[in-house]
Enzyme design. Structure first.
Site, PDB file in Angstrom:
ATOM      1  N   ASP A  13       0.860  -1.164   0.000  1.00  0.00           N
ATOM      2  CA  ASP A  13       0.000   0.000   0.000  1.00  0.00           C
ATOM      3  C   ASP A  13       0.912   1.234   0.000  1.00  0.00           C
ATOM      4  O   ASP A  13       2.111   1.133   0.271  1.00  0.00           O
ATOM      5  CB  ASP A  13      -0.887  -0.036   1.245  1.00  0.00           C
ATOM      6  N   ASP A  15      -0.258   5.182   0.910  1.00  0.00           N
ATOM      7  CA  ASP A  15      -0.564   6.122   1.982  1.00  0.00           C
ATOM      8  C   ASP A  15      -0.710   5.398   3.317  1.00  0.00           C
ATOM      9  O   ASP A  15      -1.508   4.479   3.460  1.00  0.00           O
ATOM     10  CB  ASP A  15      -1.870   6.871   1.686  1.00  0.00           C
ATOM     11  N   ASP A 175      -1.384  -0.858   5.986  1.00  0.00           N
ATOM     12  CA  ASP A 175      -1.574  -0.274   7.315  1.00  0.00           C
ATOM     13  C   ASP A 175      -3.029  -0.249   7.761  1.00  0.00           C
ATOM     14  O   ASP A 175      -3.302   0.128   8.906  1.00  0.00           O
ATOM     15  CB  ASP A 175      -1.045   1.168   7.329  1.00  0.00           C
TER      16      ASP A 175
END
Length: 232
Positions: A13, A15, A175
């Protein structure tokens, strides 16, 4: 003793995993809201709206600001956001600690690396270039490259096809619950980072295969030597 995750490819990922992008996103959203006489949301609040793509982030901001939720108005705000984010993306983003060093070490082994993000596709490559990450990823998928974004598994399936891998051969690192749910739905193993943007929830609640606090801990998790300053 770290239990090693065997793999033939890794995807990430963007961001909240590689990049703290909330300041740049927040500035662009607040400037867009201001153009329509709406109050600024601020970076702390905005960080809880990241993860499902720009359209949903903008909708969350307008809803919080008690603005017009019609499709036509949301499109106007989204267009303003795009205009401003082109100006704030680079200056309002920074790498998390040891991301570049860890990705460089992974790439040096010949392991193919992919990027799967819900961020609008036109912003991705310029941002990677500004952060010195360009050239590290063999495949990049943005929010405009698939019909269904994470947490739907569609981006994972497309990445597997492009890399020529089975689901069991790819590990996805993220995240938020969107990342973990997408990987799990596609049959891929996943690593959850404890920092980043996850709607105020601990990433362990999503039950990834591994939970890590530091990005550099991926190296021993993947059976590779740690960074030199991590050996102690």
């Amino acid at each position: 003793m770290v239990e090693v995750l065997a793999l033939r490819g890794a995807a990430f990922d963007l961001d909240g995993t590689l990049v703290d992008s909330a300041p740049g996103l927040s500035e662009a959203v607040d400037r867009a809201l201001a153009d329509f006489g709406l109050p600024p949301a601020g970076v702390e609040r905005l960080s809880t709206w990241i993860g499902n793509g720009a359209d949903i982030m903008v909708e969350r901001a307008v809803r919080w600001a008690e603005g017009d939720l019609s499709a036509a108005f949301l499109l106007q705000v989204r267009e303003k956001f795009d205009h401003y984010y082109a100006q704030t993306a680079a200056s309002g983003s920074r790498l998390y600690p040891q991301v570049k060093e860890t990705l460089t070490a992974l790439a040096a082994t010949g392991l193919p690396l992919g990027l799967i993000t819900n961020k609008p596709t036109p912003f991705i490559v310029p941002l990677l270039q500004s952060l010195g990450l360009d050239g590290l990823f063999s495949q990049i998928l943005g929010g405009d490259d698939v019909v269904q974004k994470k947490p739907h598994p569609a981006p994972m399936y497309l990445m597997l096809a492009r890399m020529g891998l089975r689901a069991s051969e790819l590990v996805f690192v993220g995240d938020s619950r969107n990342d973990i749910q997408a990987a799990q739905a596609a049959g891929c193993r996943c690593v959850g980072m404890t920092y980043g943007y996850n709607y105020g929830e601990t990433i362990a609640l999503s039950k990834p295969d591994r939970v890590l606090e530091r990005f550099a801990d991926l190296l021993p998790t993947f059976g590779l030597p740690p960074l030199k300053d991590q050996e102690a």
